[in-house]
Write a protein that holds these residues in place. Structure first.
Motif, PDB file in Angstrom:
ATOM      1  N   VAL A   3      12.148 -10.501  -2.090  1.00 16.53           N
ATOM      2  CA  VAL A   3      12.294  -9.933  -3.421  1.00 16.53           C
ATOM      3  C   VAL A   3      11.131  -9.002  -3.727  1.00 16.53           C
ATOM      4  O   VAL A   3      11.290  -7.910  -4.261  1.00 16.53           O
ATOM      5  N   ALA A   4       9.915  -9.440  -3.353  1.00 15.65           N
ATOM      6  CA  ALA A   4       8.728  -8.628  -3.611  1.00 15.65           C
ATOM      7  C   ALA A   4       8.792  -7.319  -2.847  1.00 15.65           C
ATOM      8  O   ALA A   4       8.420  -6.264  -3.369  1.00 15.65           O
ATOM      9  N   GLU A 128      -0.868   0.930  -3.487  1.00 11.82           N
ATOM     10  CA  GLU A 128       0.409   0.240  -3.556  1.00 11.82           C
ATOM     11  C   GLU A 128       0.443  -1.008  -2.684  1.00 11.82           C
ATOM     12  O   GLU A 128       1.455  -1.712  -2.622  1.00 11.82           O
ATOM     13  N   GLY A 129      -0.645  -1.293  -1.983  1.00 14.82           N
ATOM     14  CA  GLY A 129      -0.694  -2.482  -1.146  1.00 14.82           C
ATOM     15  C   GLY A 129       0.107  -2.354   0.136  1.00 14.82           C
ATOM     16  O   GLY A 129       0.485  -3.360   0.741  1.00 14.82           O
ATOM     17  N   LEU A 130       0.317  -1.129   0.598  1.00 14.21           N
ATOM     18  CA  LEU A 130       1.102  -0.901   1.813  1.00 14.21           C
ATOM     19  C   LEU A 130       0.223  -0.677   3.038  1.00 14.21           C
ATOM     20  O   LEU A 130       0.728  -0.503   4.145  1.00 14.21           O
ATOM     21  N   ALA A 131      -1.084  -0.670   2.848  1.00 12.25           N
ATOM     22  CA  ALA A 131      -2.032  -0.504   3.955  1.00 12.25           C
ATOM     23  C   ALA A 131      -3.378  -1.064   3.499  1.00 12.25           C
ATOM     24  O   ALA A 131      -3.603  -1.286   2.304  1.00 12.25           O
ATOM     25  N   ARG A 132      -4.265  -1.300   4.470  1.00 12.23           N
ATOM     26  CA  ARG A 132      -5.652  -1.651   4.180  1.00 12.23           C
ATOM     27  C   ARG A 132      -6.546  -0.511   4.646  1.00 12.23           C
ATOM     28  O   ARG A 132      -6.186   0.232   5.558  1.00 12.23           O
ATOM     29  N   PRO A 141     -15.797  10.209   5.012  1.00 11.51           N
ATOM     30  CA  PRO A 141     -15.889  10.944   3.747  1.00 11.51           C
ATOM     31  C   PRO A 141     -15.002  10.373   2.643  1.00 11.51           C
ATOM     32  O   PRO A 141     -15.273  10.595   1.465  1.00 11.51           O
ATOM     33  N   CYS A 142     -13.944   9.665   3.008  1.00 14.91           N
ATOM     34  CA  CYS A 142     -13.013   9.112   2.025  1.00 14.91           C
ATOM     35  C   CYS A 142     -13.229   7.627   1.772  1.00 14.91           C
ATOM     36  O   CYS A 142     -12.454   7.005   1.045  1.00 14.91           O
ATOM     37  N   ALA A 143     -14.266   7.043   2.369  1.00  7.76           N
ATOM     38  CA  ALA A 143     -14.429   5.593   2.296  1.00  7.76           C
ATOM     39  C   ALA A 143     -14.490   5.083   0.863  1.00  7.76           C
ATOM     40  O   ALA A 143     -13.833   4.103   0.510  1.00  7.76           O
ATOM     41  N   ALA A 144     -15.288   5.729   0.014  1.00  9.42           N
ATOM     42  CA  ALA A 144     -15.442   5.246  -1.365  1.00  9.42           C
ATOM     43  C   ALA A 144     -14.119   5.321  -2.116  1.00  9.42           C
ATOM     44  O   ALA A 144     -13.728   4.366  -2.807  1.00  9.42           O
ATOM     45  N   ASP A 145     -13.402   6.436  -1.990  1.00 12.04           N
ATOM     46  CA  ASP A 145     -12.118   6.586  -2.676  1.00 12.04           C
ATOM     47  C   ASP A 145     -11.096   5.592  -2.150  1.00 12.04           C
ATOM     48  O   ASP A 145     -10.337   4.985  -2.925  1.00 12.04           O
ATOM     49  N   TYR A 146     -11.054   5.411  -0.837  1.00  8.64           N
ATOM     50  CA  TYR A 146     -10.062   4.518  -0.249  1.00  8.64           C
ATOM     51  C   TYR A 146     -10.347   3.059  -0.606  1.00  8.64           C
ATOM     52  O   TYR A 146      -9.433   2.281  -0.881  1.00  8.64           O
ATOM     53  N   ARG A 147     -11.626   2.666  -0.595  1.00 10.74           N
ATOM     54  CA  ARG A 147     -11.952   1.286  -0.948  1.00 10.74           C
ATOM     55  C   ARG A 147     -11.627   1.004  -2.413  1.00 10.74           C
ATOM     56  O   ARG A 147     -11.187  -0.103  -2.765  1.00 10.74           O
ATOM     57  N   MET A 148     -11.827   1.994  -3.278  1.00 18.37           N
ATOM     58  CA  MET A 148     -11.502   1.815  -4.686  1.00 18.37           C
ATOM     59  C   MET A 148      -9.993   1.636  -4.867  1.00 18.37           C
ATOM     60  O   MET A 148      -9.539   0.783  -5.635  1.00 18.37           O
ATOM     61  N   ALA A 149      -9.210   2.446  -4.157  1.00 16.83           N
ATOM     62  CA  ALA A 149      -7.756   2.322  -4.240  1.00 16.83           C
ATOM     63  C   ALA A 149      -7.293   0.974  -3.693  1.00 16.83           C
ATOM     64  O   ALA A 149      -6.422   0.311  -4.271  1.00 16.83           O
ATOM     65  N   GLU A 150      -7.878   0.552  -2.579  1.00 16.36           N
ATOM     66  CA  GLU A 150      -7.525  -0.740  -1.983  1.00 16.36           C
ATOM     67  C   GLU A 150      -7.844  -1.883  -2.930  1.00 16.36           C
ATOM     68  O   GLU A 150      -7.079  -2.852  -3.035  1.00 16.36           O
ATOM     69  N   ALA A 151      -8.981  -1.794  -3.626  1.00 17.76           N
ATOM     70  CA  ALA A 151      -9.394  -2.879  -4.520  1.00 17.76           C
ATOM     71  C   ALA A 151      -8.360  -3.134  -5.609  1.00 17.76           C
ATOM     72  O   ALA A 151      -8.134  -4.284  -6.008  1.00 17.76           O
ATOM     73  N   THR A 152      -7.715  -2.084  -6.090  1.00 17.67           N
ATOM     74  CA  THR A 152      -6.698  -2.246  -7.125  1.00 17.67           C
ATOM     75  C   THR A 152      -5.556  -3.120  -6.629  1.00 17.67           C
ATOM     76  O   THR A 152      -5.100  -4.030  -7.328  1.00 17.67           O
ATOM     77  N   ALA A 153      -5.091  -2.859  -5.407  1.00 16.10           N
ATOM     78  CA  ALA A 153      -3.996  -3.657  -4.842  1.00 16.10           C
ATOM     79  C   ALA A 153      -4.446  -5.063  -4.503  1.00 16.10           C
ATOM     80  O   ALA A 153      -3.716  -6.041  -4.718  1.00 16.10           O
ATOM     81  N   ARG A 154      -5.662  -5.190  -3.962  1.00 18.37           N
ATOM     82  CA  ARG A 154      -6.159  -6.512  -3.569  1.00 18.37           C
ATOM     83  C   ARG A 154      -6.309  -7.427  -4.785  1.00 18.37           C
ATOM     84  O   ARG A 154      -5.916  -8.597  -4.754  1.00 18.37           O
ATOM     85  N   ALA A 156      -4.718  -7.325  -7.528  1.00 14.16           N
ATOM     86  CA  ALA A 156      -3.411  -7.647  -8.087  1.00 14.16           C
ATOM     87  C   ALA A 156      -2.530  -8.409  -7.097  1.00 14.16           C
ATOM     88  O   ALA A 156      -1.380  -8.713  -7.419  1.00 14.16           O
ATOM     89  N   ALA A 157      -3.067  -8.708  -5.884  1.00 16.79           N
ATOM     90  CA  ALA A 157      -2.290  -9.355  -4.822  1.00 16.79           C
ATOM     91  C   ALA A 157      -0.980  -8.603  -4.590  1.00 16.79           C
ATOM     92  O   ALA A 157       0.083  -9.190  -4.426  1.00 16.79           O
ATOM     93  N   ARG A 158      -1.082  -7.288  -4.545  1.00 21.27           N
ATOM     94  CA  ARG A 158       0.096  -6.434  -4.405  1.00 21.27           C
ATOM     95  C   ARG A 158       0.374  -6.138  -2.940  1.00 21.27           C
ATOM     96  O   ARG A 158      -0.525  -5.916  -2.143  1.00 21.27           O
ATOM     97  N   GLY A 159       1.654  -6.152  -2.567  1.00 18.85           N
ATOM     98  CA  GLY A 159       2.044  -5.790  -1.215  1.00 18.85           C
ATOM     99  C   GLY A 159       1.477  -6.743  -0.183  1.00 18.85           C
ATOM    100  O   GLY A 159       1.606  -7.967  -0.300  1.00 18.85           O
ATOM    101  N   LEU A 160       0.811  -6.196   0.833  1.00 16.96           N
ATOM    102  CA  LEU A 160       0.299  -7.037   1.921  1.00 16.96           C
ATOM    103  C   LEU A 160      -0.800  -7.987   1.458  1.00 16.96           C
ATOM    104  O   LEU A 160      -1.073  -8.994   2.121  1.00 16.96           O
ATOM    105  N   TRP A 161      -1.414  -7.709   0.298  1.00 21.74           N
ATOM    106  CA  TRP A 161      -2.478  -8.584  -0.199  1.00 21.74           C
ATOM    107  C   TRP A 161      -1.942  -9.900  -0.748  1.00 21.74           C
ATOM    108  O   TRP A 161      -2.725 -10.801  -1.077  1.00 21.74           O
ATOM    109  N   ALA A 162      -0.631 -10.020  -0.852  1.00 24.27           N
ATOM    110  CA  ALA A 162      -0.056 -11.314  -1.211  1.00 24.27           C
ATOM    111  C   ALA A 162      -0.130 -12.287  -0.045  1.00 24.27           C
ATOM    112  O   ALA A 162       0.045 -13.498  -0.229  1.00 24.27           O
ATOM    113  N   GLU A 163      -0.405 -11.762   1.163  1.00 30.47           N
ATOM    114  CA  GLU A 163      -0.488 -12.597   2.348  1.00 30.47           C
ATOM    115  C   GLU A 163      -1.927 -13.077   2.563  1.00 30.47           C
ATOM    116  O   GLU A 163      -2.847 -12.252   2.640  1.00 30.47           O
ATOM    117  N   PRO A 164      -2.158 -14.384   2.677  1.00 26.34           N
ATOM    118  CA  PRO A 164      -3.518 -14.905   2.843  1.00 26.34           C
ATOM    119  C   PRO A 164      -4.261 -14.299   4.033  1.00 26.34           C
ATOM    120  O   PRO A 164      -5.481 -14.106   3.974  1.00 26.34           O
TER     121      PRO A 164
END
Length: 271
Positions: A3-4, A128-132, A141-154, A156-164
């Protein structure tokens, strides 16, 4: 879980600010390109014959469900968004990798209208939680932006972050058991309790029992790279950090880092 995943596929892209016009991870130097296809390895096949790989992203592995289902969701999301559309691609460096791919960052409009904002494709998939975020040297060069985007999904336990298995492992007591058998990139989070040094190596320890508590390894030849970015491993005692990389188990669980993209300091230094 099914469903998710269905909801993930059906939902619009997570709102992101428009891509910056200048800076280390921006539209600067990005050129228009048309994506002909996204292959099973998430490579972008451009209509001029070039192949590009979005650096800094780790997609769910093609293993058993739910990872397999999440990978399919990520592929469908990326393909439906950019295939057949004009995007902007900027290469990280001037050379292709050993597989003939151009390590790159990509940007695409969020909609069909001329006024649709252009956003980072990598950051959108992370949010969107579709990648880490994977700390590829080319993606630094994109590390700071990418980590910030990842943190939002993590968070919220969104997408793959719902998996332990995708979430950070706590590096304190019992970390060895939690890290046993880990394959691929692992996130390790904890407070540095001590620093040890040998002629060739600096060790950041998460506890007194290295075999149980885990540690971070920095080869001396890589110290200057970290220090140039403002990170001095020797000053991290008492600090909460998150590292990401491959777990080595031969001398107790540990992760070797060699670039600032592989370590995050999660709290400021004490005054």
């Amino acid at each position: 879980m099914h469903v998710a995943i269905f909801s993930l596929l059906a939902s619009p892209a997570v709102a992101l600010p428009p891509a910056a016009e200048s800076g280390p991870c921006s539209l600067d130097a990005a050129a228009p390109a048309t994506v002909a296809a996204v292959d099973e390895d998430f490579e972008l096949l451009l209509d001029d014959g070039r192949r590009a790989a979005i650096s800094g992203l780790e997609f769910p592995p093609p293993a058993v469900a739910p990872q397999r289902d999440l990978r399919a969701a990520a592929h469908k999301r990326l393909s439906s968004w950019i295939v057949g559309r004009d995007v902007f691609v900027a290469a990280f460096g001037g050379a292709t990798d050993r597989w003939g791919r151009m390590p790159a960052r990509a940007y695409a409009p969020t909609g069909d209208g001329a006024a649709s904002p252009i956003v980072s494709v990598g950051a959108a998939l992370l949010e969107e939680g579709l990648a880490r975020f994977r700390p590829d040297p080319s993606a630094a060069p994109c590390a700071a932006d990418y980590r910030m985007a990842e943190a939002t999904a993590r968070e919220a336990a969104r997408g793959l972050w719902a998996e332990p298995a995708a979430r950070p492992v706590l590096a304190g007591e019992g970390a060895a058991a939690a890290l046993q058998g880990r394959k691929g990139m692992t996130l390790l989070e904890g407070r540095i309790t001590s620093v040890g040094e040998t002629k060739a190596t600096v060790y950041l320890n998460f506890g007194q029992k290295r075999a149980d508590n885990a540690s971070v390894v920095v080869l001396r030849r890589n110290l200057a790279i970290l220090q140039a970015s403002g990170i001095d491993p020797r000053t991290l005692v008492g600090r909460l950090v998150r590292v990401r990389g491959l777990v080595e188990a031969a001398f107790g669980p540990r992760i070797e880092i060699s670039s600032p993209a592989e370590i995050e300091i999660l709290e400021p230094a004490a005054p």
